[in-house]
Design an enzyme around this catalytic site. Structure first.
Site, short mmCIF file in Angstrom:
data_model
loop_
_atom_site.label_atom_id
_atom_site.label_comp_id
_atom_site.label_asym_id
_atom_site.label_seq_id
_atom_site.Cartn_x
_atom_site.Cartn_y
_atom_site.Cartn_z
N GLU A 95 0.84 -1.21 0.00
CA GLU A 95 0.00 0.00 0.00
C GLU A 95 0.87 1.25 0.00
OE1 GLU A 95 -3.01 -0.35 -0.76
OE2 GLU A 95 -3.07 -2.52 -0.43
N HIS A 104 1.69 2.24 -3.46
CA HIS A 104 0.60 3.04 -4.05
C HIS A 104 0.65 4.46 -3.49
CE1 HIS A 104 -1.51 -0.12 -6.19
NE2 HIS A 104 -1.65 -0.86 -5.11
N GLU A 163 -0.21 -0.45 -9.80
CA GLU A 163 0.18 -1.73 -9.21
C GLU A 163 1.68 -1.98 -9.38
OE1 GLU A 163 -1.93 -3.09 -7.35
OE2 GLU A 163 -1.25 -5.14 -6.99
ZN ZN Z 1 -2.35 -2.89 -5.15
#
Ligand code: ZN
Length: 504
Positions: A266, A269, A295
């Site tokens: 995370e 991201h 991603e």
């Molecule tokens: Zn992801």
């Protein structure tokens, strides 16, 4: 008559953005702190804000401004920031206005029913319960593809929602090459004695896991003056602005990788969102280039860096000091092998980095066949099981552990699955270039010096937001478009070193 003004357009777009970001805050709160009883009220509040944002965006005024500004900029430099903003806004506007209201309403109803039918089917292990709802969702997605428009195949239109500019033929070609090489690699690894990963299942107290994860996120450059991490049932990242990026994680005291690698994922991201050029704030460009590109950032930090030996050369001693009961008798080598255990398994979300892409390719092939009409929903369970056997050497014991395991199709999200595998491939392409440009990533990682890595990603990917497509970014950063070769080379290199005498 008023003169078409870019300032007027950007101020209207900022209003749309604010409404959507306010809805994001409510959604984030729903998953983190909201009391259970508030669910219904919250659903209304979010729906109201999204509806207002939609109405604001598809207004006649924005349509007219876009038409006029497009004409005015017809001969302008396509790389000019204003032209890039207009191009992305036009794309969003067309997607938002091309679907007839009747189809939008039908889709919303079909998704609501689909989700319920899917849950029941999964809980009772009866695919037939889900089949009519799935057929309806496929039919409506065919209509949607027609309304959105496509160059070659209807699936192009659906894929384009998540991966702008990428076509089905390219994905098929790249996945074909990937599958041909990967199936034998997985078979060869599965033939080896599996690493002992019992050390990961010992007791890891929650508060210490939390502290360790937070310290590492700080080290890799996540800015906690512009973001936070909280707990939720399912980890996710959301952003309310470049200055406010939220991560969540979940902690399993009996399985160390869950929280730690979830957090790193995370944070990958989150670093992307924090790295977008502040000049793009409150515009449609303040987001990642595509789901696959997003991603690629999470996978790069989670797997290529976080599961590397160099990373744990830096962090294993502090980890051992923090969890002496669990790790004092475990060597770095044993730990490293444990966190990289590869094993064919039935469930996508629990799959390791090597087998994961096969789970995705299977879904891509089936949903493409559904949209092309060569397969009917009723055929799915048998086809699913046959492909699982071909690719991973396993046959699901139940449909609940097979074709019914993922929520995506019940939400009508066709074209979404490939982006997971694209992220893996792109992460390895970026890593190789990063490695060449920095004269070796591993020594930096082993020294805990992450700043040059983040700076490179900021420079080549993050700052552009949506102003460049994923393909444009890749070509500019690495010299080539999407391909499977870098990721396959990474897997071969890493797992040949992990298993004595294994040749992949
Ligand atoms: Zn992801």
């Amino acid at each position: 008559m008023t003169i078409p003004s870019l300032d007027r357009l950007t101020s209207l777009l900022a209003r749309v953005h604010d409404l959507n970001m306010a809805a994001n805050v409510l959604e984030w709160d729903q998953e983190t702190y909201m009391p259970e009883a508030a669910a219904e009220a919250r659903a209304h509040q979010i729906a109201t804000l999204r509806q207002l944002a939609h109405e604001c965006f598809v207004s006649d005024e924005i349509g007219a401004l876009l038409d006029a500004l497009d004409r005015e900029h017809a001969d302008a430099d396509p790389d000019h920031p204003d032209v890039r903003l207009l191009r992305v806004t036009r794309r969003d506007y067309d997607q938002a206005t091309r679907l007839p209201a009747r189809l939008v309403a039908d889709l919303a109803r079909a998704v609501a029913l689909g989700k319920e039918a899917w849950k029941t089917a999964r809980d009772t292990d009866t695919f037939a319960t889900f089949e009519p709802a799935l057929q309806r969702l496929v039919d409506l997605n065919l209509e949607k593809a027609e309304a959105l428009g496509y160059a070659d195949t209807r699936y192009d239109a659906l894929l384009d929602q998540y991966e702008p500019g990428l076509d089905t033929a390219t994905v098929r070609q790249v996945f074909d090459a990937l599958r041909a090489a990967l199936v034998p690699i997985v078979r060869a690894i599965a033939g080896q004695p599996p690493p002992d990963d019992r050390c990961l299942h010992r007791y890891y107290p929650q508060d210490r896991q939390w502290d360790f994860g937070m310290a590492v996120l700080r080290d890799i450059g996540f800015d906690f003056t512009r973001g936070r991490q909280d707990l939720s049932a399912h980890p996710f990242t959301t952003a309310f602005d470049i200055s406010d990026v939220r991560l969540t994680t979940r902690v399993n005291e009996r399985y160390f990788p869950s929280a730690f690698f979830g957090s790193l994922h995370e944070a990958g991201h989150g670093l992307y969102e924090q790295g977008i050029d502040p000049a793009l704030a409150r515009t449609p460009l303040a987001d990642g280039a595509s789901l696959g590109m997003h991603e690629s950032q999470s996978r790069l930090w989670e797997n290529l860096i976080g599961r590397s030996r160099a990373f744990w050369e830096h962090y294993y001693a502090p980890l051992q000091r923090l969890f002496p009961e669990a790790l004092s008798d475990v060597s770095l080598d044993t730990f490293y092998r444990a966190i990289n255990r590869v094993e064919p398994s039935l469930i996508r979300v629990e799959a390791d980095e090597v087998t994961y892409n096969l789970h995705i390719m299977l879904r891509f092939e089936l949903e493409l066949a559904l949209i092309e009409g060569s397969v009917a929903p009723a055929d799915l369970p048998a086809l699913w099981n046959a492909k699982m056997e071909d690719y991973l050497g396993l046959t699901p014991d139940t449909d609940a552990n097979g074709v019914l395991q993922d929520v995506h199709w019940s939400l009508g999200a066709f074209g979404y699955f490939p982006t997971y595998a694209l992220g893996n491939l792109l992460s390895a392409q970026l890593y190789d270039r990063l490695d060449a440009d920095l004269g070796g990533v591993e020594p930096l990682v082993a020294a805990g010096d992450f700043a040059p890595i983040l700076a490179w990603l900021r420079e080549h990917v993050h700052r552009f937001g949506r102003s460049r497509s994923a393909q444009e970014l890749m070509v500019a950063a690495t010299g080539s478009g999407l391909q499977a070769g870098n990721w396959l080379a990474y897997v071969r290199r890493k797992y040949e070193a992990l298993y004595d005498g294994l040749s992949l």
